[in-house]
Design a protein around this motif. Structure first.
Motif, PDB file in Angstrom:
ATOM      1  N   THR A  76      -2.539 -12.286   4.681  1.00 56.97           N
ATOM      2  CA  THR A  76      -2.018 -10.931   4.915  1.00 56.97           C
ATOM      3  C   THR A  76      -1.323 -10.396   3.672  1.00 56.97           C
ATOM      4  OG1 THR A  76       0.122 -11.647   5.832  1.00 56.97           O
ATOM      5  CG2 THR A  76      -1.700 -11.334   7.392  1.00 56.97           C
ATOM      6  N   GLU A  77      -0.609 -11.263   2.968  1.00 54.60           N
ATOM      7  CA  GLU A  77       0.097 -10.835   1.757  1.00 54.60           C
ATOM      8  C   GLU A  77      -0.875 -10.553   0.616  1.00 54.60           C
ATOM      9  OE1 GLU A  77       3.049 -13.816   0.973  1.00 54.60           O
ATOM     10  OE2 GLU A  77       4.061 -13.447   2.886  1.00 54.60           O
ATOM     11  N   ASN A 135      -2.892  -7.514   1.642  1.00 53.44           N
ATOM     12  CA  ASN A 135      -2.034  -6.409   2.063  1.00 53.44           C
ATOM     13  C   ASN A 135      -2.538  -5.792   3.373  1.00 53.44           C
ATOM     14  OD1 ASN A 135       0.207  -4.746   1.882  1.00 53.44           O
ATOM     15  ND2 ASN A 135      -0.900  -3.170   0.740  1.00 53.44           N
ATOM     16  N   SER A 194      -2.319  -6.328   7.939  1.00 54.77           N
ATOM     17  CA  SER A 194      -1.462  -6.813   9.017  1.00 54.77           C
ATOM     18  C   SER A 194      -1.998  -8.135   9.569  1.00 54.77           C
ATOM     19  CB  SER A 194      -1.400  -5.780  10.146  1.00 54.77           C
ATOM     20  OG  SER A 194      -2.667  -5.686  10.778  1.00 54.77           O
TER      21      SER A 194
END
Length: 81
Positions: A12-13, A16, A18
């Motif tokens: 997710t990071e 970017n 959810s």
């Protein structure tokens, strides 16, 4: 030492997106992953994530060359013209 496998939180990071979007990528087979351990935690190899990213770049480039809109299929794009 760099880990070979990423968690869904890592994904997710990096992308970017959810957590529900990351789960959807895994559950519909777009992003290759495996479940490990008694709690079935998801792990994604760094190579598989990189392959997914490259595949998305290629698909986006093809769609742009064809003049398709974001999220449309080739048939929908042709019908919109």
């Amino acid at each position: 030492m760099v880990s070979r496998f990423l968690t869904l939180t890592d994904v997710t990071e990096i992308l970017n997106v959810s957590m529900p979007q990351a789960y959807a990528l895994v559950h519909n087979g777009d992003l290759r992953a495996m479940q490990i351990g008694g709690r079935g935690q998801w792990r994604i190899s760094q190579d598989d994530l990189e392959e997914y990213i490259q595949r998305m770049y290629s698909e986006t480039e093809r769609r742009i060359r064809r003049g398709e809109r974001e999220g449309s299929t080739p048939d929908k794009a042709a019908a919109e013209r």
